[in-house]
Design a protein around this motif. Structure first.
Motif, PDB file in Angstrom:
ATOM      1  N   MET A   1      20.534 -10.102  -5.689  1.00 11.63           N
ATOM      2  CA  MET A   1      19.356  -9.709  -4.931  1.00 11.63           C
ATOM      3  C   MET A   1      18.101 -10.061  -5.734  1.00 11.63           C
ATOM      4  N   ARG A   2      17.169 -10.725  -5.087  1.00 15.72           N
ATOM      5  CA  ARG A   2      15.895 -11.064  -5.736  1.00 15.72           C
ATOM      6  C   ARG A   2      14.921  -9.901  -5.579  1.00 15.72           C
ATOM      7  N   PHE A   3      13.997  -9.798  -6.501  1.00 15.20           N
ATOM      8  CA  PHE A   3      12.975  -8.759  -6.419  1.00 15.20           C
ATOM      9  C   PHE A   3      11.609  -9.379  -6.653  1.00 15.20           C
ATOM     10  N   ALA A   4      10.598  -8.637  -6.300  1.00  9.80           N
ATOM     11  CA  ALA A   4       9.217  -9.038  -6.565  1.00  9.80           C
ATOM     12  C   ALA A   4       8.510  -7.876  -7.240  1.00  9.80           C
ATOM     13  N   VAL A   5       7.690  -8.176  -8.195  1.00 14.57           N
ATOM     14  CA  VAL A   5       6.960  -7.137  -8.918  1.00 14.57           C
ATOM     15  C   VAL A   5       5.983  -6.449  -7.975  1.00 14.57           C
TER      16      VAL A   5
END
Length: 132
Positions: A1-5
């Motif tokens: 799973m990718r995340f974004a700050v």
């Protein structure tokens, strides 16, 4: 799973004199000092963020840190909810020398008015306002 700050929670400033630094940030920028942890640590709280003040010579066992920890190497920008002349006025009333400004800069949300100074360790501090 990718995340974004989502946001910046805290940053760390390396210091020779933590009490002098904490006092300056309290007096000039209105931050709140918090002493916490073991070994004892000092933070400066503002809004939903904080700055941890790290002794520049702290051991790796006491405090994981960047590879190079030198006082006076930070360049930080703080946003305030007052007009630029009020920033200048507060700096003058606190005896803080203005390095540059007022000038217009491009911030994360667009153009902003900025005034630059240095903290007691020599870090470049930009105080900015998106107010007209």
């Amino acid at each position: 799973m990718r995340f974004a700050v989502d946001r910046l929670d805290h940053c760390v400033i390396n210091c020779r004199d933590i009490d002098k630094m904490a006092s300056w940030y309290q007096r000039v920028l209105g931050m709140e000092r918090e002493d916490f942890g073991s070994p004892p640590r000092v933070a400066l709280k503002f809004g939903g963020q904080k700055i941890n003040l790290r002794p520049h010579d702290a051991s790796a066992e006491d405090w994981i840190a960047a590879e190079t920890c030198l006082p006076g190497t930070q360049d930080l920008c703080f946003i305030v909810a007052v007009a630029v002349p009020d920033i200048v006025g507060q700096f003058h009333s606190c005896g803080v020398r203005i390095e540059l400004g007022p000038v217009t800069r491009q911030g994360a949300l667009g153009p902003m008015g900025s005034v630059y100074c240095r903290d007691p360790e020599g870090n470049l501090i930009e105080v900015s306002s998106y107010s007209p």
